[in-house]
Design an enzyme around this catalytic site. Structure first.
Site, PDB file in Angstrom:
ATOM      1  N   GLY A  28       0.798  -1.234   0.000  1.00 58.17           N
ATOM      2  CA  GLY A  28       0.000   0.000   0.000  1.00 58.17           C
ATOM      3  C   GLY A  28       0.823   1.273   0.000  1.00 58.17           C
TER       4      GLY A  28
ATOM      5  N   TYR B 276      -9.938  11.401  11.111  1.00 56.25           N
ATOM      6  CA  TYR B 276     -10.856  11.100  12.240  1.00 56.25           C
ATOM      7  C   TYR B 276     -10.103  10.989  13.566  1.00 56.25           C
ATOM      8  CZ  TYR B 276     -10.161   6.048  11.027  1.00 56.25           C
ATOM      9  OH  TYR B 276      -9.657   4.807  10.731  1.00 56.25           O
TER      10      TYR B 276
ATOM     11  N   LYS C 222      -5.468   6.431  16.616  1.00 58.03           N
ATOM     12  CA  LYS C 222      -4.837   7.494  15.813  1.00 58.03           C
ATOM     13  C   LYS C 222      -4.840   8.813  16.587  1.00 58.03           C
ATOM     14  CE  LYS C 222      -4.202   5.309  11.712  1.00 58.03           C
ATOM     15  NZ  LYS C 222      -2.904   5.110  11.062  1.00 58.03           N
TER      16      LYS C 222
ATOM     17  N   PRO D  25      -8.885   9.728   1.473  1.00 54.88           N
ATOM     18  CA  PRO D  25      -8.906   8.434   0.773  1.00 54.88           C
ATOM     19  C   PRO D  25      -7.833   8.296  -0.316  1.00 54.88           C
ATOM     20  CG  PRO D  25     -10.781   9.808   0.129  1.00 54.88           C
ATOM     21  CD  PRO D  25     -10.076  10.548   1.213  1.00 54.88           C
TER      22      PRO D  25
HETATM   23  C1  HXC Z   1     -15.083  -7.910  14.112  1.00 48.40           C
HETATM   24  C2  HXC Z   1     -12.945  -8.823  14.026  1.00 48.40           C
HETATM   25  C3  HXC Z   1     -12.880  -8.584  12.642  1.00 48.40           C
HETATM   26  C4  HXC Z   1     -14.039  -7.982  12.007  1.00 48.40           C
HETATM   27  C5  HXC Z   1     -11.020  -9.484  13.269  1.00 48.40           C
HETATM   28  N1  HXC Z   1     -11.773  -9.377  14.367  1.00 48.40           N
HETATM   29  N2  HXC Z   1     -11.677  -9.004  12.200  1.00 48.40           N
HETATM   30  N3  HXC Z   1     -14.018  -8.480  14.768  1.00 48.40           N
HETATM   31  N4  HXC Z   1     -15.093  -7.670  12.783  1.00 48.40           N
HETATM   32  N5  HXC Z   1     -14.055  -7.725  10.704  1.00 48.40           N
HETATM   33  C6  HXC Z   1     -11.426  -9.802  15.720  1.00 48.40           C
HETATM   34  C7  HXC Z   1     -11.073 -11.290  15.817  1.00 48.40           C
HETATM   35  O1  HXC Z   1     -12.238 -12.097  15.904  1.00 48.40           O
HETATM   36  C8  HXC Z   1     -10.242 -11.303  17.088  1.00 48.40           C
HETATM   37  O2  HXC Z   1     -11.036 -11.199  18.232  1.00 48.40           O
HETATM   38  C9  HXC Z   1      -9.471  -9.999  17.011  1.00 48.40           C
HETATM   39  O3  HXC Z   1     -10.222  -9.128  16.138  1.00 48.40           O
HETATM   40  C10 HXC Z   1      -8.073 -10.189  16.419  1.00 48.40           C
HETATM   41  O4  HXC Z   1      -8.197 -10.793  15.148  1.00 48.40           O
HETATM   42  P1  HXC Z   1      -7.004 -11.604  14.471  1.00 48.40           P
HETATM   43  O5  HXC Z   1      -7.438 -11.970  13.098  1.00 48.40           O
HETATM   44  O6  HXC Z   1      -6.551 -12.685  15.385  1.00 48.40           O
HETATM   45  O7  HXC Z   1      -5.850 -10.478  14.481  1.00 48.40           O
HETATM   46  P2  HXC Z   1      -4.550 -10.330  13.643  1.00 48.40           P
HETATM   47  O8  HXC Z   1      -4.202 -11.628  12.956  1.00 48.40           O
HETATM   48  O9  HXC Z   1      -3.558  -9.712  14.534  1.00 48.40           O
HETATM   49  O10 HXC Z   1      -4.956  -9.321  12.460  1.00 48.40           O
HETATM   50  C11 HXC Z   1      -5.182  -7.958  12.725  1.00 48.40           C
HETATM   51  C12 HXC Z   1      -6.313  -7.372  11.863  1.00 48.40           C
HETATM   52  C13 HXC Z   1      -6.077  -7.697  10.359  1.00 48.40           C
HETATM   53  C14 HXC Z   1      -6.351  -5.884  12.136  1.00 48.40           C
HETATM   54  C15 HXC Z   1      -7.623  -8.006  12.305  1.00 48.40           C
HETATM   55  O11 HXC Z   1      -7.120  -7.135   9.576  1.00 48.40           O
HETATM   56  C16 HXC Z   1      -4.764  -7.185   9.850  1.00 48.40           C
HETATM   57  O12 HXC Z   1      -3.762  -7.880   9.921  1.00 48.40           O
HETATM   58  N6  HXC Z   1      -4.686  -5.930   9.357  1.00 48.40           N
HETATM   59  C17 HXC Z   1      -3.449  -5.284   8.894  1.00 48.40           C
HETATM   60  C18 HXC Z   1      -3.639  -4.418   7.707  1.00 48.40           C
HETATM   61  C19 HXC Z   1      -4.769  -3.415   7.770  1.00 48.40           C
HETATM   62  O13 HXC Z   1      -5.668  -3.544   8.619  1.00 48.40           O
HETATM   63  N7  HXC Z   1      -4.745  -2.449   6.867  1.00 48.40           N
HETATM   64  C20 HXC Z   1      -5.757  -1.424   6.790  1.00 48.40           C
HETATM   65  C21 HXC Z   1      -5.228  -0.172   7.344  1.00 48.40           C
HETATM   66  S1  HXC Z   1      -6.316   1.035   6.741  1.00 48.40           S
HETATM   67  P3  HXC Z   1     -11.488 -12.495  19.138  1.00 48.40           P
HETATM   68  O14 HXC Z   1     -12.236 -11.922  20.290  1.00 48.40           O
HETATM   69  O15 HXC Z   1     -12.316 -13.350  18.232  1.00 48.40           O
HETATM   70  O16 HXC Z   1     -10.197 -13.174  19.541  1.00 48.40           O
HETATM   71  C22 HXC Z   1      -6.452   2.285   7.772  1.00 48.40           C
HETATM   72  C23 HXC Z   1      -7.239   3.408   7.145  1.00 48.40           C
HETATM   73  C24 HXC Z   1      -7.488   4.534   8.056  1.00 48.40           C
HETATM   74  O17 HXC Z   1      -5.982   2.296   8.853  1.00 48.40           O
HETATM   75  C25 HXC Z   1      -8.335   5.637   7.487  1.00 48.40           C
HETATM   76  C26 HXC Z   1      -9.070   5.495   6.219  1.00 48.40           C
HETATM   77  C27 HXC Z   1      -9.738   6.734   5.762  1.00 48.40           C
HETATM   78  P1  NAP Z   2      -2.016  -1.531   4.220  1.00 52.45           P
HETATM   79  O1  NAP Z   2      -1.382  -1.801   2.908  1.00 52.45           O
HETATM   80  O2  NAP Z   2      -2.884  -2.582   4.796  1.00 52.45           O
HETATM   81  O3  NAP Z   2      -0.871  -1.140   5.248  1.00 52.45           O
HETATM   82  C1  NAP Z   2      -0.792  -1.537   6.550  1.00 52.45           C
HETATM   83  C2  NAP Z   2       0.568  -2.152   6.783  1.00 52.45           C
HETATM   84  O4  NAP Z   2       0.783  -2.356   8.166  1.00 52.45           O
HETATM   85  C3  NAP Z   2       0.750  -3.493   6.093  1.00 52.45           C
HETATM   86  O5  NAP Z   2       1.938  -3.480   5.325  1.00 52.45           O
HETATM   87  C4  NAP Z   2       0.880  -4.492   7.237  1.00 52.45           C
HETATM   88  O6  NAP Z   2       1.793  -5.518   6.892  1.00 52.45           O
HETATM   89  C5  NAP Z   2       1.431  -3.583   8.342  1.00 52.45           C
HETATM   90  N1  NAP Z   2       1.117  -4.099   9.679  1.00 52.45           N
HETATM   91  C6  NAP Z   2      -0.106  -4.375  10.181  1.00 52.45           C
HETATM   92  N2  NAP Z   2       0.000  -4.839  11.431  1.00 52.45           N
HETATM   93  C7  NAP Z   2       1.315  -4.837  11.731  1.00 52.45           C
HETATM   94  C8  NAP Z   2       2.069  -5.207  12.877  1.00 52.45           C
HETATM   95  N3  NAP Z   2       1.466  -5.669  13.983  1.00 52.45           N
HETATM   96  N4  NAP Z   2       3.418  -5.075  12.849  1.00 52.45           N
HETATM   97  C9  NAP Z   2       4.032  -4.606  11.737  1.00 52.45           C
HETATM   98  N5  NAP Z   2       3.385  -4.260  10.623  1.00 52.45           N
HETATM   99  C10 NAP Z   2       2.037  -4.359  10.610  1.00 52.45           C
HETATM  100  O7  NAP Z   2      -2.915  -0.201   4.157  1.00 52.45           O
HETATM  101  P2  NAP Z   2      -2.597   1.299   3.685  1.00 52.45           P
HETATM  102  O8  NAP Z   2      -3.847   1.852   3.149  1.00 52.45           O
HETATM  103  O9  NAP Z   2      -1.364   1.336   2.867  1.00 52.45           O
HETATM  104  O10 NAP Z   2      -2.329   2.038   5.092  1.00 52.45           O
HETATM  105  C11 NAP Z   2      -1.086   2.629   5.418  1.00 52.45           C
HETATM  106  C12 NAP Z   2      -1.280   3.711   6.464  1.00 52.45           C
HETATM  107  O11 NAP Z   2      -2.053   4.774   5.929  1.00 52.45           O
HETATM  108  C13 NAP Z   2      -1.987   3.271   7.725  1.00 52.45           C
HETATM  109  O12 NAP Z   2      -1.424   3.920   8.846  1.00 52.45           O
HETATM  110  C14 NAP Z   2      -3.398   3.784   7.527  1.00 52.45           C
HETATM  111  O13 NAP Z   2      -4.071   3.983   8.730  1.00 52.45           O
HETATM  112  C15 NAP Z   2      -3.103   5.088   6.823  1.00 52.45           C
HETATM  113  N6  NAP Z   2      -4.233   5.657   6.078  1.00 52.45           N
HETATM  114  C16 NAP Z   2      -4.603   5.085   4.907  1.00 52.45           C
HETATM  115  C17 NAP Z   2      -5.621   5.688   4.181  1.00 52.45           C
HETATM  116  C18 NAP Z   2      -6.051   5.144   2.849  1.00 52.45           C
HETATM  117  O14 NAP Z   2      -6.994   5.696   2.259  1.00 52.45           O
HETATM  118  N7  NAP Z   2      -5.422   4.111   2.313  1.00 52.45           N
HETATM  119  C19 NAP Z   2      -6.256   6.824   4.682  1.00 52.45           C
HETATM  120  C20 NAP Z   2      -5.837   7.364   5.893  1.00 52.45           C
HETATM  121  C21 NAP Z   2      -4.802   6.763   6.574  1.00 52.45           C
HETATM  122  P3  NAP Z   2       1.689  -7.040   7.444  1.00 52.45           P
HETATM  123  O15 NAP Z   2       0.275  -7.448   7.331  1.00 52.45           O
HETATM  124  O16 NAP Z   2       2.631  -7.786   6.535  1.00 52.45           O
HETATM  125  O17 NAP Z   2       2.193  -7.006   8.848  1.00 52.45           O
END
Ligand code: HXC
Ligand code: NAP
Length: 292
Positions: free
Chosen positions: A26, A155, A170, A198
């Site tokens: 990303g 937010y 955040k 976004p």
């Molecule tokens: C409700 C959920 C859920 C869902 C997971 N959980 N997904 N609950 N709805 N959709 C719950 C699980 O049941 C579990 O609780 C707990 O959360 C942890 O889930 P795990 O899958 O074990 O966690 P983990 O493997 O550590 O994965 C973390 C994660 C996953 C956040 C859930 O999505 C991930 O790895 N994300 C990393 C990348 C990411 O999220 N990128 C987006 C960033 S965008 P229980 O109670 O069952 O144990 C961003 C944008 C900001 O930040 C602003 C935009 C404008």
């Molecule tokens: P993304 O590709 O899902 O990036 C999230 C990254 O965080 C992944 O590379 C993931 O890699 C890493 N990560 C998650 N959990 C981690 C952990 N426990 N330890 C180390 N690394 C971890 O999404 P993105 O859209 O590029 O988001 C990047 C940043 O921009 C985030 O801070 C997000 O909140 C911010 N942001 C995004 C948007 C948007 O519109 N895209 C808007 C506002 C803010 P692994 O899964 O391999 O660990």
């Protein structure tokens, strides 16, 4: 000149060592690519080594730059210290830390388990804190100037339903940015934040707009400029904030969202929907209320 073109062109980050958390996908990958093209040495970290190795290959193909992947779960302080040690072992120093890694998903808050809430706080707030604390202690001990850049969201100050753990986390990162921007300035450590609107990425879009929500909600309609962001625009801002050109910017958050959050905030912005031809009539009605 187009807004989506690289802003710096001439090795402005030459020999800077920059660690990008979440650098394998990303926005983190896009920003890493730009830093490499500007001569920086970039450490990309995340939990998934296969993903990082693939990203390393792509980044080298595109930039011929010096990129080093390190697996590290930022939730674990020991892993963060180890990632820092590996960086120093490889490059002898580190100049910048980009806290970009995050976790997030949409959900009505009452559906969340305590662990689900904690998971987001652990990654976004505590993970970022772990990196800032480990790197900050190192820089202070070594008496080295350094820059920290935190990726937050708008937010962080407006709040938002359905992503409450992320909003809380955040907001915490923003508070750390402003607090340490003051406290650590005496050590030559600068902290700033970027609040993006976004910017399409697979990681965010699949979790925040799953399935046909992408079609149902045209995100660009929420933005006064009527478009989403391009990764290069964000990369330009990040490179500037990590470079010495921004040496007097400290403790600040810079929004890059086409005006999105303000559109939601201004009480009368709904008047955007009033057709142009109605304004003559509305003006007449208002003027007719004048008493003398
Ligand atoms: C409700 C959920 C859920 C869902 C997971 N959980 N997904 N609950 N709805 N959709 C719950 C699980 O049941 C579990 O609780 C707990 O959360 C942890 O889930 P795990 O899958 O074990 O966690 P983990 O493997 O550590 O994965 C973390 C994660 C996953 C956040 C859930 O999505 C991930 O790895 N994300 C990393 C990348 C990411 O999220 N990128 C987006 C960033 S965008 P229980 O109670 O069952 O144990 C961003 C944008 C900001 O930040 C602003 C935009 C404008
Ligand atoms: P993304 O590709 O899902 O990036 C999230 C990254 O965080 C992944 O590379 C993931 O890699 C890493 N990560 C998650 N959990 C981690 C952990 N426990 N330890 C180390 N690394 C971890 O999404 P993105 O859209 O590029 O988001 C990047 C940043 O921009 C985030 O801070 C997000 O909140 C911010 N942001 C995004 C948007 C948007 O519109 N895209 C808007 C506002 C803010 P692994 O899964 O391999 O660990």
């Amino acid at each position: 000149m187009k807004f989506s073109e690289p802003m710096f062109k001439n090795n402005e980050l030459k020999d800077q060592v920059i660690v990008v958390t979440g650098g394998g996908s990303g926005l983190g990958k896009s920003m890493s690519e730009y830093f490499l093209s500007l001569g920086a040495k970039v450490v990309i970290t995340s939990r998934n080594m296969d993903k990082l190795n693939q990203a390393k290959k792509e980044l080298i193909d595109k930039t011929c730059g010096d990129v080093y992947p390190i697996a590290c779960d930022i939730r674990n302080y020991d892993e963060v210290e180890n990632m820092l040690s590996q960086t120093i072992e490889k490059y002898g120093k580190v100049d910048g830390l980009l806290n970009n890694a995050a976790g997030n998903f949409i959900s009505p808050t009452e559906r969340l388990s305590a662990n689900a809430f904690d998971t987001i706080i652990d990654i976004v707030l505590k993970g970022t804190k772990n990196c800032i604390l480990a790197f900050g202690k190192y820089w202070i001990k070594e008496k080295q100037k350094a820059t920290i850049l935190n990726i937050i969201t708008t937010y962080a100050w407006t709040g938002s339903g359905y992503v409450v753990p992320s909003a809380a986390a955040k907001a915490g990162v923003l508070a750390i940015t402003r607090s340490l921007g003051v406290e650590w300035a005496k050590y030559g450590i600068r902290l700033n934040a970027i609040a993006p609107g976004p910017f399409p990425t697979e990681g965010a879009w699949d979790r925040l707009l799953p399935g046909d929500l992408k079609e149902k909600f045209d995100v660009s309609k929420k933005v006064p400029l009527r478009r989403v962001g391009e990764h290069q625009e964000l990369s330009n801002l990040a490179a500037y904030l990590l470079s010495d050109y921004s040496a007097y910017i400290n403790g600040e958050v810079i929004t890059i969202d086409g005006g999105e959050w303000l559109q939601g905030a201004g009480q009368f912005n709904m008047l955007e929907k009033v057709p142009k031809e109605m304004w003559d009539m509305l003006e007449m009605m208002i003027r007719s209320k004048k008493t003398k």
